[in-house]
Design an enzyme around this catalytic site. Structure first.
Site, PDB file in Angstrom:
ATOM      1  N   ASN A   9     101.598 -19.585  24.287  1.00  0.00           N
ATOM      2  CA  ASN A   9     102.553 -18.564  24.718  1.00  0.00           C
ATOM      3  C   ASN A   9     102.211 -17.284  23.963  1.00  0.00           C
ATOM      4  O   ASN A   9     102.491 -17.167  22.783  1.00  0.00           O
ATOM      5  CB  ASN A   9     103.979 -19.039  24.410  1.00  0.00           C
ATOM      6  CG  ASN A   9     105.022 -17.981  24.725  1.00  0.00           C
ATOM      7  OD1 ASN A   9     104.699 -16.934  25.307  1.00  0.00           O
ATOM      8  ND2 ASN A   9     106.261 -18.248  24.339  1.00  0.00           N
ATOM      9  N   TRP A  10     101.632 -16.364  24.682  1.00  0.00           N
ATOM     10  CA  TRP A  10     101.163 -15.133  24.013  1.00  0.00           C
ATOM     11  C   TRP A  10     102.294 -14.142  23.754  1.00  0.00           C
ATOM     12  O   TRP A  10     102.082 -13.116  23.105  1.00  0.00           O
ATOM     13  CB  TRP A  10     100.065 -14.479  24.853  1.00  0.00           C
ATOM     14  CG  TRP A  10      98.783 -15.263  24.910  1.00  0.00           C
ATOM     15  CD1 TRP A  10      98.521 -16.475  24.295  1.00  0.00           C
ATOM     16  CD2 TRP A  10      97.592 -14.914  25.607  1.00  0.00           C
ATOM     17  NE1 TRP A  10      97.251 -16.887  24.578  1.00  0.00           N
ATOM     18  CE2 TRP A  10      96.644 -15.940  25.385  1.00  0.00           C
ATOM     19  CE3 TRP A  10      97.223 -13.841  26.405  1.00  0.00           C
ATOM     20  CZ2 TRP A  10      95.360 -15.917  25.928  1.00  0.00           C
ATOM     21  CZ3 TRP A  10      95.937 -13.805  26.943  1.00  0.00           C
ATOM     22  CH2 TRP A  10      95.023 -14.837  26.701  1.00  0.00           C
ATOM     23  N   LYS A  11     103.467 -14.426  24.305  1.00  0.00           N
ATOM     24  CA  LYS A  11     104.622 -13.534  24.115  1.00  0.00           C
ATOM     25  C   LYS A  11     104.232 -12.081  24.450  1.00  0.00           C
ATOM     26  O   LYS A  11     103.372 -11.866  25.303  1.00  0.00           O
ATOM     27  CB  LYS A  11     105.187 -13.698  22.700  1.00  0.00           C
ATOM     28  CG  LYS A  11     105.506 -15.164  22.385  1.00  0.00           C
ATOM     29  CD  LYS A  11     106.349 -15.385  21.161  1.00  0.00           C
ATOM     30  CE  LYS A  11     106.589 -16.873  20.953  1.00  0.00           C
ATOM     31  NZ  LYS A  11     107.466 -17.179  19.842  1.00  0.00           N
ATOM     32  N   HIS A  95     112.789 -19.792  27.561  1.00  0.00           N
ATOM     33  CA  HIS A  95     112.398 -19.688  26.146  1.00  0.00           C
ATOM     34  C   HIS A  95     113.579 -19.158  25.336  1.00  0.00           C
ATOM     35  O   HIS A  95     114.358 -18.329  25.821  1.00  0.00           O
ATOM     36  CB  HIS A  95     111.201 -18.747  26.013  1.00  0.00           C
ATOM     37  CG  HIS A  95     110.581 -18.819  24.661  1.00  0.00           C
ATOM     38  ND1 HIS A  95     111.117 -18.172  23.570  1.00  0.00           N
ATOM     39  CD2 HIS A  95     109.501 -19.495  24.207  1.00  0.00           C
ATOM     40  CE1 HIS A  95     110.383 -18.448  22.513  1.00  0.00           C
ATOM     41  NE2 HIS A  95     109.388 -19.244  22.870  1.00  0.00           N
ATOM     42  N   GLU A  97     113.772 -17.023  23.131  1.00  0.00           N
ATOM     43  CA  GLU A  97     113.810 -15.553  23.030  1.00  0.00           C
ATOM     44  C   GLU A  97     114.441 -14.942  24.283  1.00  0.00           C
ATOM     45  O   GLU A  97     115.123 -13.918  24.198  1.00  0.00           O
ATOM     46  CB  GLU A  97     112.387 -15.014  22.779  1.00  0.00           C
ATOM     47  CG  GLU A  97     111.938 -15.328  21.355  1.00  0.00           C
ATOM     48  CD  GLU A  97     110.446 -15.585  21.193  1.00  0.00           C
ATOM     49  OE1 GLU A  97     109.669 -15.226  22.092  1.00  0.00           O
ATOM     50  OE2 GLU A  97     110.072 -16.169  20.150  1.00  0.00           O
ATOM     51  N   GLU A 167     111.868 -26.766  21.451  1.00  0.00           N
ATOM     52  CA  GLU A 167     111.540 -25.715  20.487  1.00  0.00           C
ATOM     53  C   GLU A 167     112.784 -25.377  19.663  1.00  0.00           C
ATOM     54  O   GLU A 167     113.603 -24.544  20.086  1.00  0.00           O
ATOM     55  CB  GLU A 167     111.085 -24.446  21.215  1.00  0.00           C
ATOM     56  CG  GLU A 167     109.784 -24.599  21.955  1.00  0.00           C
ATOM     57  CD  GLU A 167     109.050 -23.265  22.068  1.00  0.00           C
ATOM     58  OE1 GLU A 167     107.913 -23.188  21.576  1.00  0.00           O
ATOM     59  OE2 GLU A 167     109.612 -22.301  22.617  1.00  0.00           O
ATOM     60  N   GLY A 173     108.279 -19.105  14.876  1.00  0.00           N
ATOM     61  CA  GLY A 173     107.807 -17.926  14.158  1.00  0.00           C
ATOM     62  C   GLY A 173     108.193 -17.875  12.693  1.00  0.00           C
ATOM     63  O   GLY A 173     108.075 -16.834  12.054  1.00  0.00           O
ATOM     64  N   SER A 213     106.136 -23.116  15.178  1.00  0.00           N
ATOM     65  CA  SER A 213     105.230 -23.111  14.031  1.00  0.00           C
ATOM     66  C   SER A 213     104.199 -24.238  14.068  1.00  0.00           C
ATOM     67  O   SER A 213     103.841 -24.809  13.035  1.00  0.00           O
ATOM     68  CB  SER A 213     106.019 -23.138  12.714  1.00  0.00           C
ATOM     69  OG  SER A 213     106.807 -21.958  12.586  1.00  0.00           O
ATOM     70  N   GLY A 234     102.956 -20.559  19.794  1.00  0.00           N
ATOM     71  CA  GLY A 234     103.075 -19.100  19.787  1.00  0.00           C
ATOM     72  C   GLY A 234     101.960 -18.497  18.948  1.00  0.00           C
ATOM     73  O   GLY A 234     100.803 -18.403  19.375  1.00  0.00           O
TER      74      GLY A 234
HETATM   75  P1  13P Z   1     105.387 -19.961  16.980  1.00  0.00           P
HETATM   76  O1  13P Z   1     104.268 -20.934  17.246  1.00  0.00           O
HETATM   77  O2  13P Z   1     104.924 -18.607  16.611  1.00  0.00           O
HETATM   78  O3  13P Z   1     106.402 -20.529  16.037  1.00  0.00           O
HETATM   79  O4  13P Z   1     106.142 -19.755  18.388  1.00  0.00           O
HETATM   80  C1  13P Z   1     106.564 -20.888  19.081  1.00  0.00           C
HETATM   81  C2  13P Z   1     107.016 -20.480  20.414  1.00  0.00           C
HETATM   82  O5  13P Z   1     108.008 -19.789  20.559  1.00  0.00           O
HETATM   83  C3  13P Z   1     106.224 -20.904  21.562  1.00  0.00           C
HETATM   84  O6  13P Z   1     106.891 -20.687  22.764  1.00  0.00           O
END
Ligand code: 13P
Length: 256
Positions: A9-11, A95, A97, A167, A173, A213, A234
């Protein structure tokens, strides 16, 4: 046997040039991987160029969100048919977020999941509790609520080709991943109520991936858990070498 699925997931990262550069670096590193589904999910503006760069390889394309309508006066939205058109096979839905910053609810997650299936896109439905919810002993209740309402009305065939991503919000993160036991406990809970709603056979086919993470040094232990069928990654997916290492860890876990 469930094929592990590792999704990057490149966000909100990467211009078109950066996105293509990342997949150009990634593809040779994972070209030999045959037993893991590998997916990258760029921002919408990167999809066309990344689809082209991935053509003929073993990495598939996903989007980070979708709307449920096919077309019309919905400024700013992208439809499932448009994602298929650009070459997506997967779409991340719900997600944390999006739940936190963009008012995503279980109801909108459910509408999006149904629309994705109607267009042959595989939804990756994200669920998970906040730190406060975990500390109050609400993890099971929150995850159950997210999953049951998110998948409401999906047929057995649809749920089998749905991916659920557990998640925990506190792990995203932060560098503090869930322990393999914590992840396994929640994944087993999800599978047990899928079994009650559908059947043990159906539940045994649904892939449940862990996110939060995930790094090269913790991926193997997480994916080795019996109900952890891959990872939604992420930060570690924004760089080719670390994402490739996670993919390879999943491949080894599958072969062992
Ligand atoms: P991280 O791997 O940066 O913790 O993010 C996880 C995530 O939100 C994947 O969708």
């Amino acid at each position: 046997m469930r094929t592990p699925i590792i999704v990057g997931n490149w966000k909100l990262n990467k211009t078109i040039r950066e996105a293509v550069s990342l997949v150009d670096s990634l593809q040779p590193l994972v070209a030999d991987v045959t037993d893991v589904e590998i997916v990258v999910a760029p921002v919408f503006t990167g999809l066309t160029a990344v689809a082209k760069a991935l053509a003929g390889g073993n990495i598939r394309l996903g989007a980070q969100d979708v709307f449920w309508e096919d077309s019309g006066a919905f400024t700013g939205e992208v439809s499932p048919g448009m994602l298929k058109d650009v070459g997506c096979d997967y779409v991340i839905i719900g997600h944390s977020e999006r739940r936190q910053y963009f008012s995503e609810t279980n109801e909108t997650v459910n509408r999006k999941a149904k629309a994705a299936h109607a267009h042959g896109l595989i939804p990756i439905i994200c669920v998970g509790e906040s730190l406060e919810e975990r500390e109050r002993g609400k993890t099971g209740a929150v995850v159950t609520d997210h999953v049951l309402n998110g998948i409401d009305g999906l047929t057995a065939d649809q749920i089998v080709s749905t991916v659920i991503a557990y998640e925990p919000v506190w792990a995203i993160g932060t560098g503090h991943n869930a322990t393999p036991n914590q992840a396994q406990e929640v994944h087993a809970l999800i599978r047990s109520f899928l079994s009650e709603i559908y059947s043990a056979n159906v539940a045994s086919q649904v892939r449940i991936q862990y996110g939060g993470s995930v790094k090269p040094d913790n991926a193997a232990a997480l994916i080795a858990q019996s109900d952890v069928d891959g990872a939604l990654v992420g930060t570690a997916s924004w760089e080719a070498e670390s994402f490739a290492q996670i993919v390879k860890a999943a491949n080894e876990a599958f072969l062992n």
